[in-house]
Design an enzyme around this catalytic site. Structure first.
Site, short mmCIF file in Angstrom:
data_model
loop_
_atom_site.label_atom_id
_atom_site.label_comp_id
_atom_site.label_asym_id
_atom_site.label_seq_id
_atom_site.Cartn_x
_atom_site.Cartn_y
_atom_site.Cartn_z
N LYS A 181 -2.38 -9.56 3.11
CA LYS A 181 -3.42 -10.29 2.39
C LYS A 181 -3.11 -11.80 2.29
O LYS A 181 -2.00 -12.23 2.56
CB LYS A 181 -3.57 -9.70 0.98
CG LYS A 181 -4.09 -8.25 0.99
CD LYS A 181 -5.51 -8.17 1.50
CE LYS A 181 -6.19 -6.84 1.27
NZ LYS A 181 -5.64 -5.71 2.03
C1 LIG Z 1 -11.91 -3.97 0.99
C2 LIG Z 1 -10.67 -3.36 0.40
N1 LIG Z 1 -10.78 -2.61 -0.71
C3 LIG Z 1 -9.71 -2.06 -1.30
C4 LIG Z 1 -8.44 -2.21 -0.78
C5 LIG Z 1 -7.30 -1.51 -1.46
O1 LIG Z 1 -6.23 -2.33 -1.77
P1 LIG Z 1 -4.73 -1.72 -1.86
O2 LIG Z 1 -4.33 -1.38 -0.46
O3 LIG Z 1 -3.93 -2.81 -2.45
O4 LIG Z 1 -4.79 -0.52 -2.73
C6 LIG Z 1 -8.27 -2.99 0.36
C7 LIG Z 1 -6.92 -3.21 0.92
O5 LIG Z 1 -6.60 -3.04 2.02
C8 LIG Z 1 -9.40 -3.56 0.98
O6 LIG Z 1 -9.29 -4.27 2.12
#
Ligand SMILES: Cc1ncc(COP(=O)(O)O)c(C=O)c1O
Length: 370
Positions: A181
């Site tokens: 990210k």
């Molecule tokens: C659009 C979107 N929503 C939710 C998430 C979930 O985040 P995490 O992987 O930190 O749980 C991500 C992460 O990849 C994402 O790109």
């Protein structure tokens, strides 16, 4: 990995992160220490949001944000099928139903007219996704007068057309800090909020339902362990300091891609900033020309030492969603068309112009357009 291989993503970390982590280790305070509040305050200030709550991931933040706006059993939440699966999964966690609607072919964010048409008596909330860092049209959704939870996991640095930063409109908005990210803590997330009561609930539920002034073994509601460690907060604080530079570097790499890829006929590039909307660059995805073989293109790039991957698959066509909710191909044609053709190319702030040129040449060759 051979030295010349170009990876898909690469975090930018330095001495400030190392110093921060060492200081935490030496302090002996590894969780629920002073950096948690500091990271939250600085993150909120940076975006212009009133409050922020740090959590263990984007997924856990989305889950708690949905609970904060009272989504529960049997409710419907309108959302995008063109997203990472977590944005739909969190709705199912609360035994609610994700109601998917199609996306806009240019911005790839949820089609706001389709949202309006899908609102029904059971609609409890809207969950738009700022996909690939493009600011979804939240102002249009606000006119529907329903609670909104924004999935801003990919959108740190994005700005809406009215100049408000994504995450600062007052709805719970969730950012993610996985290693690829814009800002990383390894794993982690942040919910920005306008409502102090939402912050109280999220802070309690991330910590097993404990109220701040309670005895540590007393819990007045159901909660989870969605805490972010002090080590992660130290990395996050150091990353926040260098965020402007990292966002500018990502925008520079995106501009270089835009120039290098423009001559490839039929290739669709991410839509440029316009009308005051600013993308927070997270990935660089392209839609391959119609009729091209995506698997063969990815294989050909890999043979040239370049990582790439199909990104993103349509959520409603994943086996769990087909089997649980009976979805079938053809329901959301724009999403399905983009999902079948999109490819994420290597993208990270320290990527050089030479690497961008190598990817562009390899892609043109793979598509037979060299
Ligand atoms: C659009 C979107 N929503 C939710 C998430 C979930 O985040 P995490 O992987 O930190 O749980 C991500 C992460 O990849 C994402 O790109």
């Amino acid at each position: 990995m051979s030295p010349e291989e170009i990876p898909l993503a690469r975090p930018l970390l330095g001495e400030a992160e190392e110093r921060g982590v060492l200081a935490v280790l030496r302090s002996g305070r590894l969780s629920l220490g002073p950096l948690l509040g500091e990271f939250e305050r600085r993150f909120a200030a940076r975006l212009g949001a009133r409050h922020a709550s740090a959590v263990s991931s984007g997924t856990s933040g989305l889950h708690l944000a949905l609970r904060a706006v009272s989504v529960s059993d049997g409710a419907e939440v309108i959302t995008s099928p063109f997203s990472f699966v977590a944005s739909a999964n969190v709705i199912v966690y609360e035994r609610a139903r994700p109601v998917f609607v199609d996306i806009d072919p240019r911005t790839l964010t949820i089609d706001t007219e389709a949202v309006a048409a899908a609102v029904g008596p059971r609609t409890a909330a809207l969950l738009p996704v700022h996909i690939f860092g493009w600011p979804a049209d939240i102002a249009a959704l606000e006119r529907l007068n329903l609670p909104i939870v924004e999935d801003a996991c990919e959108a740190l640095g994005a700005v809406h057309s009215d100049g408000v930063a994504v995450g600062a409109r007052g709805h719970p908005a969730v950012f993610a800090f996985y290693a690829n990210k814009q800002l990383t803590t390894g794993e982690g997330g942040m919910v920005t909020l306008g409502d102090a009561a939402h912050k109280v609930r999220i802070d309690s539920e991330r910590n097993q339902g404990r109220a701040p002034d309670m005895d540590w073994l007393d819990h007045d509601r159901l909660g989870f362990n969605y805490r972010l460690s002090e080590i992660a907060c130290a990395i996050g604080l150091a990353q926040l300091e260098r965020l402007d530079g990292m966002l500018a570097a990502r925008a520079r790499v995106a501009a270089a891609y835009g120039e290098a890829l423009a001559p490839i006929e039929g290739l669709e590039l991410p839509c440029p900033d316009e009308g005051g909307n600013v993308r927070g660059w997270f990935v660089y995805t392209v839609s391959l020309p119609r009729g091209s073989d995506r698997d063969a293109t990815i294989r050909s790039l890999r043979e040239r030492g370049i990582q790439s991957k199909p990104y993103l698959p349509a959520i409603h066509l994943m086996s769990y969603y087909r089997e649980t909710f009976g979805h079938r191909p053809g329901e959301f044609p724009v999403c399905e068309d983009v999902a079948a053709r999109s490819v994420a190319l290597p993208f990270y702030p320290q990527m050089g112009e030479g690497e961008v040129a190598r990817v562009a040449e390899a892609l043109a060759a793979a598509l037979g357009r060299a």
